[in-house]
Motif scaffolding. Structure first.
Motif, PDB file in Angstrom:
ATOM      1  N   ASN A  40      51.983  77.479  71.548  1.00 37.24           N
ATOM      2  CA  ASN A  40      50.922  78.180  71.049  1.00 37.24           C
ATOM      3  C   ASN A  40      49.993  77.179  69.409  1.00 37.24           C
ATOM      4  OD1 ASN A  40      50.589  80.229  72.986  1.00 37.24           O
ATOM      5  ND2 ASN A  40      51.776  81.865  71.464  1.00 37.24           N
ATOM      6  N   GLU A  41      51.478  77.164  68.904  1.00 37.34           N
ATOM      7  CA  GLU A  41      51.154  76.176  67.450  1.00 37.34           C
ATOM      8  C   GLU A  41      50.346  74.464  67.671  1.00 37.34           C
ATOM      9  OE1 GLU A  41      54.886  75.616  65.750  1.00 37.34           O
ATOM     10  OE2 GLU A  41      54.643  78.062  64.798  1.00 37.34           O
ATOM     11  N   LEU A  42      50.736  74.356  69.157  1.00 42.76           N
ATOM     12  CA  LEU A  42      50.487  72.774  69.836  1.00 42.76           C
ATOM     13  C   LEU A  42      48.654  72.629  69.797  1.00 42.76           C
ATOM     14  CD1 LEU A  42      52.826  71.819  72.558  1.00 42.76           C
ATOM     15  CD2 LEU A  42      52.789  71.294  69.859  1.00 42.76           C
ATOM     16  N   TYR A  43      48.829  71.827  69.434  1.00 43.58           N
ATOM     17  CA  TYR A  43      46.803  71.801  69.859  1.00 43.58           C
ATOM     18  C   TYR A  43      46.554  70.619  70.902  1.00 43.58           C
ATOM     19  CZ  TYR A  43      42.109  69.966  69.587  1.00 43.58           C
ATOM     20  OH  TYR A  43      41.413  69.897  70.127  1.00 43.58           O
ATOM     21  N   LYS A  44      46.703  71.701  72.202  1.00 41.87           N
ATOM     22  CA  LYS A  44      46.398  71.314  73.557  1.00 41.87           C
ATOM     23  C   LYS A  44      45.324  70.729  74.217  1.00 41.87           C
ATOM     24  CE  LYS A  44      49.692  74.227  76.071  1.00 41.87           C
ATOM     25  NZ  LYS A  44      50.045  74.836  76.630  1.00 41.87           N
ATOM     26  N   ILE A  45      45.038  69.668  74.526  1.00 35.36           N
ATOM     27  CA  ILE A  45      44.349  68.692  75.647  1.00 35.36           C
ATOM     28  C   ILE A  45      44.084  68.702  77.249  1.00 35.36           C
ATOM     29  CG2 ILE A  45      42.741  66.692  75.149  1.00 35.36           C
ATOM     30  CD1 ILE A  45      43.518  66.370  72.163  1.00 35.36           C
ATOM     31  N   LEU A  46      43.188  69.612  77.055  1.00 34.98           N
ATOM     32  CA  LEU A  46      42.880  68.506  78.768  1.00 34.98           C
ATOM     33  C   LEU A  46      42.454  67.678  79.443  1.00 34.98           C
ATOM     34  CD1 LEU A  46      44.276  69.622  81.496  1.00 34.98           C
ATOM     35  CD2 LEU A  46      42.578  71.826  81.876  1.00 34.98           C
ATOM     36  N   ILE A  47      42.386  67.031  80.066  1.00 32.89           N
ATOM     37  CA  ILE A  47      41.124  65.591  80.256  1.00 32.89           C
ATOM     38  C   ILE A  47      41.264  65.721  82.030  1.00 32.89           C
ATOM     39  CG2 ILE A  47      40.734  63.390  80.561  1.00 32.89           C
ATOM     40  CD1 ILE A  47      42.522  63.052  78.162  1.00 32.89           C
ATOM     41  N   SER A  48      40.243  66.272  82.265  1.00 29.59           N
ATOM     42  CA  SER A  48      40.003  66.099  83.915  1.00 29.59           C
ATOM     43  C   SER A  48      39.188  65.232  84.185  1.00 29.59           C
ATOM     44  CB  SER A  48      39.190  67.309  84.557  1.00 29.59           C
ATOM     45  OG  SER A  48      38.748  67.660  85.352  1.00 29.59           O
ATOM     46  N   TYR A  49      39.369  64.240  85.234  1.00 35.85           N
ATOM     47  CA  TYR A  49      38.834  63.372  85.518  1.00 35.85           C
ATOM     48  C   TYR A  49      38.141  62.839  86.782  1.00 35.85           C
ATOM     49  CZ  TYR A  49      43.440  61.173  86.718  1.00 35.85           C
ATOM     50  OH  TYR A  49      44.726  60.625  86.947  1.00 35.85           O
ATOM     51  N   GLY A  50      37.673  62.639  87.713  1.00 37.30           N
ATOM     52  CA  GLY A  50      37.163  61.650  89.163  1.00 37.30           C
ATOM     53  C   GLY A  50      37.696  60.300  89.301  1.00 37.30           C
ATOM     54  N   ASN A  51      37.150  59.619  87.951  1.00 42.88           N
ATOM     55  CA  ASN A  51      37.569  57.551  88.101  1.00 42.88           C
ATOM     56  C   ASN A  51      38.430  57.603  87.186  1.00 42.88           C
ATOM     57  OD1 ASN A  51      37.535  55.536  87.601  1.00 42.88           O
ATOM     58  ND2 ASN A  51      34.755  55.363  88.472  1.00 42.88           N
ATOM     59  N   PRO A  52      39.769  57.405  88.057  1.00 39.82           N
ATOM     60  CA  PRO A  52      40.892  56.746  86.592  1.00 39.82           C
ATOM     61  C   PRO A  52      40.473  55.940  85.933  1.00 39.82           C
ATOM     62  CG  PRO A  52      41.456  56.686  89.181  1.00 39.82           C
ATOM     63  CD  PRO A  52      40.312  56.446  89.636  1.00 39.82           C
ATOM     64  N   VAL A  53      38.990  55.427  85.869  1.00 42.63           N
ATOM     65  CA  VAL A  53      38.596  54.294  84.940  1.00 42.63           C
ATOM     66  C   VAL A  53      38.056  55.209  83.523  1.00 42.63           C
ATOM     67  CG1 VAL A  53      37.385  52.146  84.173  1.00 42.63           C
ATOM     68  CG2 VAL A  53      38.106  52.401  86.548  1.00 42.63           C
ATOM     69  N   ALA A  85      40.950  60.783  73.566  1.00 42.84           N
ATOM     70  CA  ALA A  85      42.156  62.237  73.251  1.00 42.84           C
ATOM     71  C   ALA A  85      43.352  61.570  72.230  1.00 42.84           C
ATOM     72  CB  ALA A  85      42.817  62.944  74.187  1.00 42.84           C
ATOM     73  N   HIS A  86      43.587  60.565  72.068  1.00 47.99           N
ATOM     74  CA  HIS A  86      44.307  59.772  71.677  1.00 47.99           C
ATOM     75  C   HIS A  86      44.019  59.517  70.314  1.00 47.99           C
ATOM     76  CE1 HIS A  86      47.312  56.322  69.739  1.00 47.99           C
ATOM     77  NE2 HIS A  86      48.224  56.724  70.412  1.00 47.99           N
ATOM     78  N   ALA A  87      42.740  59.147  70.048  1.00 51.41           N
ATOM     79  CA  ALA A  87      41.968  59.502  68.690  1.00 51.41           C
ATOM     80  C   ALA A  87      41.869  60.332  68.406  1.00 51.41           C
ATOM     81  CB  ALA A  87      40.903  58.802  68.759  1.00 51.41           C
ATOM     82  N   LEU A  88      41.696  61.153  68.775  1.00 51.90           N
ATOM     83  CA  LEU A  88      42.309  62.434  67.868  1.00 51.90           C
ATOM     84  C   LEU A  88      43.618  63.393  67.850  1.00 51.90           C
ATOM     85  CD1 LEU A  88      39.615  65.058  70.496  1.00 51.90           C
ATOM     86  CD2 LEU A  88      39.250  63.996  68.020  1.00 51.90           C
ATOM     87  N   ILE A  89      44.393  62.662  67.550  1.00 51.72           N
ATOM     88  CA  ILE A  89      45.957  63.229  67.103  1.00 51.72           C
ATOM     89  C   ILE A  89      46.873  61.813  67.295  1.00 51.72           C
ATOM     90  CG2 ILE A  89      45.935  64.938  69.592  1.00 51.72           C
ATOM     91  CD1 ILE A  89      47.457  63.905  71.002  1.00 51.72           C
ATOM     92  N   TYR A 112      36.223  68.304  65.104  1.00 52.14           N
ATOM     93  CA  TYR A 112      36.495  66.902  65.508  1.00 52.14           C
ATOM     94  C   TYR A 112      36.819  65.938  64.303  1.00 52.14           C
ATOM     95  CZ  TYR A 112      36.355  70.475  68.875  1.00 52.14           C
ATOM     96  OH  TYR A 112      36.904  71.509  69.840  1.00 52.14           O
ATOM     97  N   ALA A 113      35.466  65.422  63.800  1.00 56.87           N
ATOM     98  CA  ALA A 113      35.540  64.636  62.961  1.00 56.87           C
ATOM     99  C   ALA A 113      36.685  64.426  61.776  1.00 56.87           C
ATOM    100  CB  ALA A 113      34.335  64.730  61.511  1.00 56.87           C
ATOM    101  N   GLN A 114      37.014  65.689  61.072  1.00 56.98           N
ATOM    102  CA  GLN A 114      38.888  66.143  60.649  1.00 56.98           C
ATOM    103  C   GLN A 114      39.315  65.422  60.618  1.00 56.98           C
ATOM    104  OE1 GLN A 114      39.063  67.226  57.067  1.00 56.98           O
ATOM    105  NE2 GLN A 114      40.790  65.591  57.383  1.00 56.98           N
ATOM    106  N   LYS A 115      39.808  65.144  62.377  1.00 54.76           N
ATOM    107  CA  LYS A 115      40.587  65.122  63.262  1.00 54.76           C
ATOM    108  C   LYS A 115      40.863  63.442  63.310  1.00 54.76           C
ATOM    109  CE  LYS A 115      41.700  69.162  66.294  1.00 54.76           C
ATOM    110  NZ  LYS A 115      42.796  69.218  65.199  1.00 54.76           N
ATOM    111  N   LEU A 116      39.919  62.916  63.151  1.00 59.59           N
ATOM    112  CA  LEU A 116      38.952  61.506  63.743  1.00 59.59           C
ATOM    113  C   LEU A 116      39.501  60.359  62.601  1.00 59.59           C
ATOM    114  CD1 LEU A 116      36.167  61.593  65.966  1.00 59.59           C
ATOM    115  CD2 LEU A 116      38.102  60.500  66.397  1.00 59.59           C
ATOM    116  N   SER A 174      41.576  57.235  60.585  1.00 62.11           N
ATOM    117  CA  SER A 174      41.126  56.244  59.967  1.00 62.11           C
ATOM    118  C   SER A 174      39.773  55.974  60.004  1.00 62.11           C
ATOM    119  CB  SER A 174      42.203  55.639  59.745  1.00 62.11           C
ATOM    120  OG  SER A 174      43.385  55.595  58.948  1.00 62.11           O
ATOM    121  N   SER A 175      38.997  57.168  60.985  1.00 61.02           N
ATOM    122  CA  SER A 175      37.788  56.652  61.556  1.00 61.02           C
ATOM    123  C   SER A 175      36.619  56.824  59.961  1.00 61.02           C
ATOM    124  CB  SER A 175      37.191  58.289  62.747  1.00 61.02           C
ATOM    125  OG  SER A 175      37.969  57.627  63.599  1.00 61.02           O
ATOM    126  N   LYS A 176      35.598  56.361  60.085  1.00 62.00           N
ATOM    127  CA  LYS A 176      34.141  56.326  59.320  1.00 62.00           C
ATOM    128  C   LYS A 176      33.554  56.543  59.613  1.00 62.00           C
ATOM    129  CE  LYS A 176      36.761  53.224  56.414  1.00 62.00           C
ATOM    130  NZ  LYS A 176      37.160  53.518  54.978  1.00 62.00           N
TER     131      LYS A 176
END
Length: 688
Positions: free
Chosen positions: A413-426, A435-439, A602-606, A611-613
């Motif tokens: 429960n303490e983890l930040y968990k992201i689920l990515i649903s995609y059709g096209n692998p690209v 997702a990587h940018a967020l974590i 989400y801004a704070q996570k980035l 180090s997003s501006k």
């Protein structure tokens, strides 16, 4: 031609509707056959039936349906994997044989009581009882395999066990059926021994002579380029000769087709290519003819008094008790827990198309009367229909146990968990980078899962492996480059939206990322029903694409699938519009209402992880009106810049790697200021 058009449309329509309530397509197709036959259309619209299915046309329908069945049984034989049979031999052997012996014995016992009233005149008890017994024993291996795939258990121990059981069941039942046919057609015991001896010689010839020859061909010509028409012709001639010989010997052409599939080269690539060549023709065009041919012979109206329906109910009960409980108790005996044992029983009780094949053989041989044939067809429908609800009920019964097991296995429960649903692998790779940018700087406290759902009606046993590799491998490679661990899920399903919704709610995810984008094509209802890629072309989009112009964005980007997910998912959702996204160095957040304040999460996570501006575009002066809003966005963040106006708005959007938008703000922008969005880079639309 009119018969075929009508049959395909009605079969696909009912298959489509039954899919929507979680039933296998075959149920709808069987129902279509009964609907077009004398039980419904013939009873209520006799002129229509006489016009569409005149008596002299039934022979043609039968011939085409038999060709469809031969091709279908050929595919069933090819989809059997004997390597799996070897690895699970002990457990599967006990369960599968129990699932044949118990219902077969009960069927023979039932035949003793109904023989006098329901057996055709001139048919001896042995022939009648053997056919009733074998009809109780059949499991629909193709339907079962599809259900196992759709439920995502095909790679589990349970899934492997039940598929192996069904495969052994299929082989045993078909060999048993061949012996029964030999006995029925031979007329005497001595003659049947002669037929069985010829069958054994034929079996040895196919396995010891024909299979090695075909294997050499398969090894040499296993690519699409190598499978030229002359080579393909050799395999089809083998199929037809095998079917012909089995018919001449005195068993049935379908057994020959099944065996021809079994002896095809054991080469995954070859079988995948060959199955794809045959499957669509047989399942979409020719098999529905068989369902309707069966429906034309099924006269439910013959069950015209309470006694006959009581007999029908008894037959159904015996079939369920023998197959369901026989399999479940055997599974429990070999060490399965009660949940898995009952699941195996429910799946093995699936009869589907295979049952209809057996019943039609019995009807053609004159062993079954029209009334008992109708009862057994109803039994096939009921036992197949009950599979889905039975599995759901078993899940419900053991739900508390499953929840407790999941909690003990993965209390995260303490983890930040992201689920990515995609059709096209690209697109999937782009969402993984987002997702990587967020974590990025906190990978140890985060968990990313990717899920790719494929339409199960497009998959078979062999291309399933290929599709999974094509869909998952690029995502895994991207994760390795990003030095992050991910969990990948590949799952076939009938209802893709439902699977995404259920998965998102199953493991306490904090964010669901899905892709979005305009398509030149919009799928038609007819295309969905027919199960083909028929699309309605959008001329405006085509013209704009040919002119290399960017399509205007509006709320229509939320198609029926996206809207369905947004409506039913209970966690935050991010809809990602990918414009060649690489990183989130520069992020723009336009704010238009107090509701936009949650975007700060989400801004704070980035900012913290990448180090997003971040630039806040406050065109309406909300920060002046609501100081608390400004404080929530800017407190302690030196990486945030606030602007209230810009000379040319489209130029502003163009300069940022990523734009974050509240979904409500997106809708308003899409209506009023869509030129801004046309010039923006990648966009993440967020719903809290």
């Amino acid at each position: 031609m009119l018969q075929i058009i009508t049959i395909i449309l009605v079969a696909r329509l009912l298959g489509f509707l039954l899919n929507k309530i979680g039933q296998p397509t075959v149920i709808g197709e069987i129902a279509a056959g009964i609907l077009l036959g004398p039980s419904f259309a013939g009873y209520y619209f006799p002129e229509y039936t006489t016009f569409l299915f005149p008596a002299d046309s039934i022979g043609n329908l039968k011939f085409l349906s038999q060709i469809g069945l031969i091709l279908f049984m050929f595919v069933v034989g090819m989809e059997l994997d004997f390597k799996v049979l070897k690895t699970k031999a002990h457990e599967a052997l006990v369960i599968s044989h129990a699932s044949i012996i118990i219902p077969f014995s009960l069927g023979v016992g039932a035949a003793y009581f109904i023989y006098d009233n329901f057996a055709p005149s001139g048919v001896n008890f042995i022939s009648f009882s053997l056919f009733i017994g074998i009809s109780m024993s059949i499991t629909a291996f193709p339907v079962l395999a599809r259900i196992v795939q759709e439920r995502g258990i095909n790679k589990t121990k349970l899934g492997t066990t039940v598929i192996t059981c069904a495969a052994i069941d299929d082989i045993t039942a078909w060999c048993g059926l061949a012996a029964v046919i030999a006995i029925v057609k031979a007329g005497s015991f001595v003659s049947s021994l002669y037929t069985i001896a010829l069958s054994i010689i034929y079996l040895v010839l196919m396995l010891r002579v024909v299979q090695p020859f075909l294997q050499q061909l398969g090894d040499k010509y296993s690519s699409k380029e190598g499978l030229t028409k002359p080579i393909v012709a050799i395999f089809f001639v083998t199929l037809l000769i095998s079917s012909f010989l089995s018919e001449i010997i005195g068993i049935h052409a379908l057994f020959g087709a099944f065996l021809a599939g079994v002896v095809m080269p054991v080469n995954v690539n070859f079988r995948n290519i060959f199955i794809e060549k045959v499957e669509d023709l047989s399942s979409v065009l020719l098999l529905p003819l068989f369902f309707v041919y069966t429906g034309l012979r099924t006269q439910i109206g013959l069950l015209n008094d309470i006694h006959l329906w009581e007999v029908c109910l008894v037959i159904i009960s015996i079939a369920v008790v023998g197959k369901f409980w026989g399999s479940a108790i055997a599974a429990r005996f070999v060490g399965q827990n009660w949940k898995d044992s009952l699941t195996i029983g429910a799946l093995m009780n699936t009869r589907g198309l295979m049952e209809l094949v057996v019943l039609n053989i019995g009807y053609d041989l004159g062993v079954l009367t029209p009334s008992i044939f109708a009862m057994l067809v109803i039994m096939a429908l009921v036992t197949t229909f009950m599979t889905g609800p039975s599995l759901n009920f078993i899940e419900f019964l053991f739900r508390k146990q499953t929840v407790e097991e999941n909690k003990s296995i993965n209390n995260t429960n303490e983890l930040y968990k992201i689920l990515i649903s995609y059709g096209n692998p690209v697109k999937g790779k782009a969402m993984l980078r987002l997702a990587h940018a967020l974590i990025k700087n906190n990978l140890s406290a985060a968990e990313v899962t990717t899920i790719h759902i494929s339409p199960s009606n497009e998959l078979n046993k062999y291309n399933l492996v290929e599709y999974e590799k094509e869909s998952v491998l690029p995502i895994k490679k991207t994760a390795i480059k990003l030095e992050m661990e991910i969990t990948t899920i590949f799952k076939p399903a009938l209802d893709i939206d439902k699977e995404i919704i259920e998965t998102s709610s199953s493991s306490n995810y904090d964010l669901l990322l899905i892709g979005a984008g305009h398509s030149l094509f919009k799928g038609s209802l007819l295309g969905k029903i027919l199960g083909v890629t028929t699309k309605i072309l959008n001329p405006k989009n085509v013209i704009e694409t040919l002119k290399d112009r960017k399509l205007s964005f509006d709320s229509s980007i939320f198609d029926e699938h996206t809207n369905n997910i947004l409506k039913n998912v209970t966690i935050p959702v991010g809809i990602f519009i990918d414009r060649k996204y690489e990183n989130a160095n520069k992020v723009l957040i336009p704010i238009y209402s107090l509701a936009d304040s949650f975007l700060m999460v989400y801004a704070q996570k980035l900012i913290s992880n990448s180090s997003s501006k971040v630039t806040i575009f406050d065109e309406n002066g909300l920060f002046t009106q609501y100081p608390e809003l400004k404080q929530s966005f800017t407190i302690g963040n030196t990486n945030i810049n606030v602007i209230t106006s810009y000379k040319k708005a489209e130029d502003l959007f163009k300069t940022f790697d990523l734009t974050l938008l509240n979904i409500e703000s997106w809708k308003e922008l899409a209506k009023e200021e869509n030129t801004w969005l046309q010039h923006s880079q990648s966009i993440l639309i967020l719903k809290a």
